[in-house]
Write a protein that holds these residues in place. Structure first.
Motif, short mmCIF file in Angstrom:
data_model
loop_
_atom_site.label_atom_id
_atom_site.label_comp_id
_atom_site.label_asym_id
_atom_site.label_seq_id
_atom_site.Cartn_x
_atom_site.Cartn_y
_atom_site.Cartn_z
N LEU A 1 50.21 44.56 -1.71
CA LEU A 1 51.42 44.82 -0.63
C LEU A 1 50.91 46.02 0.24
O LEU A 1 51.19 46.04 1.45
N GLY A 2 50.49 47.06 -0.50
CA GLY A 2 50.10 48.32 0.19
C GLY A 2 49.00 48.12 0.87
O GLY A 2 48.97 48.71 2.21
N ASP A 3 48.05 47.40 0.72
CA ASP A 3 46.93 47.05 1.54
C ASP A 3 47.36 46.29 2.92
O ASP A 3 46.92 46.74 3.92
N LEU B 1 59.02 42.82 7.67
CA LEU B 1 59.49 41.92 6.59
C LEU B 1 58.52 41.37 5.79
O LEU B 1 57.32 41.19 6.15
N LEU B 2 58.77 41.30 4.31
CA LEU B 2 57.83 40.87 3.06
C LEU B 2 58.26 39.47 3.10
O LEU B 2 59.37 39.09 2.59
N ALA B 3 57.44 38.35 3.23
CA ALA B 3 57.67 37.22 3.25
C ALA B 3 58.40 36.80 1.96
O ALA B 3 57.81 37.08 0.78
N ASN B 4 59.55 36.02 1.98
CA ASN B 4 60.28 35.61 0.86
C ASN B 4 60.67 36.80 0.11
O ASN B 4 60.92 36.58 -1.31
N LEU C 1 54.79 40.20 6.88
CA LEU C 1 53.49 40.38 6.01
C LEU C 1 53.56 39.36 5.15
O LEU C 1 54.54 38.51 4.74
N PRO C 2 52.52 38.71 4.58
CA PRO C 2 52.08 37.60 3.51
C PRO C 2 52.76 37.81 2.41
O PRO C 2 53.12 39.02 1.99
N TYR C 3 53.28 36.80 1.53
CA TYR C 3 53.82 36.81 0.52
C TYR C 3 52.90 37.37 -0.68
O TYR C 3 52.00 37.05 -0.59
#
Length: 215
Positions: free
Chosen positions: A137-139, A152-155, A127-129
Motif C-alpha cells: 500500500l505504501g508503494d 481512496l483505497l479500493a474496497n 488505488l488498487p486493492y
C-alpha cells in the motif's frame, strides 16, 4: 499544542463527526525528523499518550506503542513531499462505499460535483486493492501518478493529508461529503462541474487536479 495532543484531539473530533466507526482508522503527524502514528487497535475517540508510536521517516519503530499496521500507507504518502505534514486514514461509510465502485476517471475516483470538493480536496485517485496492512500500500501511494493529497483505497477506505492535522481532518470530512453526494446522485442525470470550472477553482485554491477533459 504538542503533536501528541493534536493526535488525541483529532481522534476525538473524527469520532464525534461519525467518521471513525468502532476502533477503525489511524492518524499520524510529522514531528521534526520523526512521525507520530496511532497504535494498532487504538480507538480514535479515546487515545492517550500510551496509544502513540514514534517511527522514522522510513517506517522504523523508534518507541512507544506498536504502530498501526497501516503505517506503510502513511510513510508512502509522507515520502511524496514535505507538503504532507499530517495524515488521516479512515473507514468512513461513504468513502468506503465509493471505493467499492468503478472510479469516475483514470485519476479520480470521485466525480467533481461541488466546488468544495475541488477546492478543499482535489483529485482523489482510486488505488488498487491490498489486504489491510500490506506493505505494498505504501508503494502504491508513493508511486501513483499525478499530484494528490487524498486517495481512496479500493474496497477499504480513504487516506487524506494536510498541512497540519486540522487541515487533514477537514479534508477527510469534505471527501466523505463528496462521496455521499456522488452516491446519492449515482443513478440520476447529474450535472458535473465543467473542465473550465474545475480549472478555475483548482488554480485559485492551489488544489491538485489533472486538467484534461476526461480527468
Amino acid at each position: 499544542m504538542s503533536a501528541r495532543k493534536q493526535l488525541i484531539a483529532a481522534g476525538r473530533r473524527l469520532v464525534d463527526m461519525g467518521l471513525s466507526p468502532g476502533a477503525t482508522g489511524n492518524l499520524s503527524i510529522r514531528d521534526g525528523e520523526t512521525i507520530l502514528v496511532t497504535g494498532t487497535g487504538a480507538s480514535l475517540g479515546s487515545l492517550t499518550d500510551a496509544d502513540i508510536a514514534e517511527i522514522s521517516l522510513t517506517g522504523e519503530h523508534l518507541g512507544g506503542a506498536r504502530a498501526s499496521k497501516e503505517t506503510p500507507l502513511h510513510v508512502g504518502l509522507y515520502n511524496r513531499g514535505v507538503e504532507h505534514q499530517a495524515i488521516v486514514h479512515l473507514h468512513s461509510p461513504q468513502a468506503v462505499a465509493m471505493s467499492c465502485l468503478s472510479p469516475w476517471s483514470e485519476r479520480n475516483a470521485v466525480p467533481p460535483l461541488t466546488p468544495y470538493f475541488v477546492m478543499r480536496v482535489g483529485q482523489t485517485p482510486l488505488l488498487p486493492y491490498r489486504h489491510p496492512g500490506d506493505a505494498a500500500l505504501g508503494d502504491d501511494i508513493r508511486t501513483a501518478p499525478g499530484p494528490f493529497r487524498s486517495a481512496l483505497l479500493a474496497n477499504h477506505g480513504s487516506v487524506v493529508s494536510g498541512k497540519d492535522l486540522g487541515d487533514a481532518v477537514e479534508r477527510a470530512a469534505e471527501l466523505e461529503e463528496a462521496c455521499r453526494i456522488a452516491l446519492l446522485t449515482e443513478n440520476s442525470p447529474r450535472r458535473e462541474l465543467t473542465p473550465q470550472q474545475i480549472r478555475e477553482l483548482a488554480e485559485k485554491w492551489d488544489s491538485p487536479w489533472t486538467h484534461s477533459p476526461v480527468d
